[in-house]
Enzyme design. Structure first.
Site, PDB file in Angstrom:
ATOM      1  CG  ASP A  56      99.100 -20.833 -48.838  1.00  0.00           C
ATOM      2  OD1 ASP A  56      98.246 -20.884 -47.941  1.00  0.00           O
ATOM      3  OD2 ASP A  56      99.023 -21.454 -49.909  1.00  0.00           O
ATOM      4  CE  LYS A  97      96.269 -14.261 -46.372  1.00  0.00           C
ATOM      5  NZ  LYS A  97      96.967 -15.155 -47.293  1.00  0.00           N
ATOM      6  N   GLY A 124      93.488 -21.311 -44.338  1.00  0.00           N
ATOM      7  CA  GLY A 124      94.036 -22.110 -43.236  1.00  0.00           C
ATOM      8  C   GLY A 124      94.984 -21.278 -42.419  1.00  0.00           C
ATOM      9  CG  HIS A 125      95.343 -18.536 -38.946  1.00  0.00           C
ATOM     10  ND1 HIS A 125      94.647 -17.456 -38.517  1.00  0.00           N
ATOM     11  CD2 HIS A 125      96.552 -18.431 -38.404  1.00  0.00           C
ATOM     12  CE1 HIS A 125      95.408 -16.722 -37.748  1.00  0.00           C
ATOM     13  NE2 HIS A 125      96.570 -17.301 -37.666  1.00  0.00           N
ATOM     14  CD  GLN A 172      91.012 -17.734 -49.929  1.00  0.00           C
ATOM     15  OE1 GLN A 172      90.215 -16.833 -49.933  1.00  0.00           O
ATOM     16  NE2 GLN A 172      90.893 -18.756 -49.111  1.00  0.00           N
TER      17      GLN A 172
HETATM   18  P1  IMP Z   1      88.791 -22.780 -53.947  1.00  0.00           P
HETATM   19  O1  IMP Z   1      88.931 -21.488 -53.243  1.00  0.00           O
HETATM   20  O2  IMP Z   1      88.715 -23.972 -53.043  1.00  0.00           O
HETATM   21  O3  IMP Z   1      87.681 -22.762 -54.962  1.00  0.00           O
HETATM   22  O4  IMP Z   1      90.130 -23.016 -54.812  1.00  0.00           O
HETATM   23  C1  IMP Z   1      90.447 -22.207 -55.941  1.00  0.00           C
HETATM   24  C2  IMP Z   1      91.948 -21.972 -56.020  1.00  0.00           C
HETATM   25  O5  IMP Z   1      92.376 -21.166 -54.938  1.00  0.00           O
HETATM   26  C3  IMP Z   1      92.793 -23.248 -55.936  1.00  0.00           C
HETATM   27  O6  IMP Z   1      93.929 -23.073 -56.756  1.00  0.00           O
HETATM   28  C4  IMP Z   1      93.206 -23.308 -54.490  1.00  0.00           C
HETATM   29  O7  IMP Z   1      94.398 -24.032 -54.308  1.00  0.00           O
HETATM   30  C5  IMP Z   1      93.402 -21.831 -54.200  1.00  0.00           C
HETATM   31  N1  IMP Z   1      93.225 -21.503 -52.776  1.00  0.00           N
HETATM   32  C6  IMP Z   1      92.065 -21.403 -52.099  1.00  0.00           C
HETATM   33  N2  IMP Z   1      92.292 -21.060 -50.822  1.00  0.00           N
HETATM   34  C7  IMP Z   1      93.618 -20.904 -50.695  1.00  0.00           C
HETATM   35  C8  IMP Z   1      94.459 -20.521 -49.601  1.00  0.00           C
HETATM   36  O8  IMP Z   1      94.027 -20.227 -48.486  1.00  0.00           O
HETATM   37  N3  IMP Z   1      95.796 -20.454 -49.875  1.00  0.00           N
HETATM   38  C9  IMP Z   1      96.303 -20.723 -51.099  1.00  0.00           C
HETATM   39  N4  IMP Z   1      95.554 -21.092 -52.152  1.00  0.00           N
HETATM   40  C10 IMP Z   1      94.222 -21.185 -51.948  1.00  0.00           C
END
Ligand code: IMP
Length: 402
Positions: free
Chosen positions: A34, A37, A61-62, A241
Site C-alpha cells: 500500500d 505503487k 488492490g489498485h 504487496q
Molecule cells: P494474504 O496475502 O491474504 O495471505 O495476507 C497476508 C498478510 O499480507 C496480511 O497481513 C494482509 O493484510 C497482508 N496483505 C496482503 N495483500 C496486501 C496488500 O496488497 N497490501 C497490504 N497488505 C497486504
C-alpha cells in the site's frame, strides 16, 4: 539514488538519466504494501509495451479512474486501461472467478492477456481454508485478506495444486478436482470444524466453464517476456504487496505467501535475474500496515488516527483501517539491500502537511545494542525500540513543488 517526486513525474523518462534504454523495469513496494505503487505503475504502464504480474493475486488492490468511473482492480495488471500487452506469470495465484469479474467490469473484449500454464489456480476450498485457519489461529491470526492466497500457494509447495494448464483441459481438471475434493472437505470439516458446502460437480462445472472461456489466454509467459526483452521492448514488472510481507524476508509469520521482492520477478516470470535493470522502490513518507504483525514505529494514539484520516488509510481490498506510524529508515535500509533499488519514489508526502513536528526512526535499540537495519528475526523485531530524530514539519502547498 535518484529521487522521484511524488506529485510530478515530469523528470522521469524511460531512457534513464545516463541515456541508456533499459527495457526491464520493476515497481516494488519498499514497506508493508500500500505504498502507492499503483500511481507510479499507472504512469509507467502508459509508456510500457508489456505489463507483467509476477506474484500475489487478488489480495492486492489498485484503484483506477476510467472515464470518470472509479474501478477497483485486484488481479489484472495495471496496463489494462491503456490496452497494453498484459501477462500473468507463473508466480501469481490466480482466481479465475475474479478474472471474469474484472474482465466484465472492463467490457473485457480486446484485452491482450497471456497467462502462463504454470500459474496456480485458487479454488473455493482455498477461500474456506483461509477463513477456518485464521479462526483457528485465534489471537495469533495473521489478518489475511481471506482471498485463499496462502492455501493456494501451500498446495503449490505440496505439489497438489491445480494450474492454469489444468483449468483449460477438462479431463485433467475433473480428475484433479475429484482427487482433491474429499481431502480438502475432510480437512475443513474434521480438522477445523468448518463447513464446505460445494459439491465436486458444482466446482467442476464452474471451473470448466471458466477454463473454456480463458483457454485462449494460455501462453508461455517465460518465453514471451524473455523475447520482449530481447527485442528491447519496455516490460514493466508490477509488484504487489511489499518487501516486509515477503514469505522469507518479511516479518514471518505475519507475511503473505509469495515473494514481493525484486528477486521474485525471476522466479515468478521465468526469466534470469539480470534481465531487470531498473528497480523502482516505492515508499510512503510514513509507514502503514494492514493486518497483524510487528510494526516498530506504529502510532496507536490520536496522532495515529489523525494521520490515518489525513492519508485516507483504509485498505483497497478489504476496506480495513490501516495501522500507521512514522517513517522507518532501518526498514528502508534493509529493503534497499533486499531489492537493489535504482530509484526510490516517495509518496504521500503531502499527507504530513500541517502535522507539526515529524519523527523519523534512524536506528533501533535491540537488546542494549544500536542496530541500523531492521532485525532479521521476529523475536528481535519484537524487542526493537526505534530511535527517532525529530524534524520540523512543514505547512505549505506541496502540489506546486517540482
Ligand atoms: P494474504 O496475502 O491474504 O495471505 O495476507 C497476508 C498478510 O499480507 C496480511 O497481513 C494482509 O493484510 C497482508 N496483505 C496482503 N495483500 C496486501 C496488500 O496488497 N497490501 C497490504 N497488505 C497486504
Amino acid at each position: 539514488m535518484k529521487q522521484l517526486f511524488p506529485v510530478s513525474f515530469k523528470n522521469f523518462s524511460f531512457p534513464n538519466s545516463r541515456g541508456l534504454f533499459l527495457p526491464g523495469i520493476a515497481v516494488i513496494g519498499a514497506q508493508f504494501g500500500d505504498e502507492g505503487k499503483g500511481k507510479l505503475t499507472d504512469f509507467l504502464a502508459e509508456k510500457a509495451d508489456y505489463v507483467v504480474r509476477f506474484q500475489g493475486g487478488n489480495n492486492a488492490g489498485h484503484t483506477l479512474v476510467v472515464d470518470g468511473r472509479q474501478l477497483k482492480l485486484h488481479l489484472l495488471p495495471s496496463g489494462v486501461i491503456y490496452k497494453k500487452k498484459l501477462m500473468i506469470g507463473a508466480g501469481v495465484a490466480l482466481d479465475p472467478r475474479v478474472l471474469e469479474e474484472e474482465l466484465e467490469l472492463l467490457d473485457g473484449d480486446g484485452v491482450d492477456l497471456v497467462i502462463d500454464p504454470r500459474t496456480h489456480i485458487i479454488l473455493p476450498w482455498h477461500n474456506v481454508l483461509d477463513e477456518v485457519m485464521e479462526s483457528a489461529h485465534g489471537e495469533k491470526h495473521i489478518g489475511t485478506t481471506k482471498r485463499g492466497i496462502g492455501p493456494c500457494y501451500a498446495d503449490r509447495a505440496l505439489r497438489t495444486g491445480i494450474r492454469f494448464e489444468d483449468l483449460v483441459e477438462e479431463t485433467r481438471l475433473k480428475e484433479k478436482i475429484n482427487a482433491l475434493y474429499p481431502v480438502k472437505k475432510s480437512i475443513i470439516e474434521n480438522a477445523y470444524s468448518g463447513k464446505f458446502t460445494h459439491s465436486p460437480e458444482s466446482i467442476f462445472s464452474e471451473y470448466a466453464r471458466l477454463g473454456k472461456k480463458f483457454a485462449h489466454y494460455l501462453g508461455d509467459v517465460s518465453f514471451k517476456a524473455g523475447e520482449a526483452l530481447d527485442q528491447k521492448k519496455t516490460v514493466l514488472f508490477e509488484g504487489a504487496q511489499g518487501a516486509f510481507l515477503d514469505l522469507d524476508f518479511g516479518t514471518y509469520p505475519y507475511v503473505t505467501s509469495s515473494h514481493p521482492l525484486s528477486g521474485g520477478i525471476a522466479i515468478g516470470v521465468g526469466i534470469s535475474v539480470n534481465r531487470v535493470e531498473r528497480v523502482i522502490g516505492v515508499c510512503k513518507a510514513y509507514t502503514t500496515r494492514v493486518g497483524e504483525g510487528p510494526f516498530p514505529t506504529e502510532l496507536t494514539d490520536g496522532l495515529g488516527s489523525r494521520l490515518r484520516d489525513m492519508g485516507a488509510e483504509f485498505g483497497t481490498t478489504t476496506g480495513r483501517p490501516r495501522r500507521v506510524g512514522w517513517l522507518d529508515l532501518p526498514m528502508l535500509r534493509l529493503s534497499q539491500r533486499l531489492n537493489g533499488f535504482t530509484e526510490l519514489a516517495v509518496t504521500k508526502l503531502d499527507v504530513l502537511n500541517g502535522m507539526g513536528k515529524l519523527k523519523v526512526a534512524v536506528s533501533y535499540t535491540c537488546f542494549g545494542k544500536e542496530v541500523k537495519f531492521f532485525p532479521y528475526s521476529d523475536h528481535s523485531v519484537q524487542h526493537a525500540k526505534p530511535k527517532y530524530v525529530e524534524l520540523n514539519g512543514f505547512e505549505f502547498n506541496t502540489e506546486q513543488i517540482k
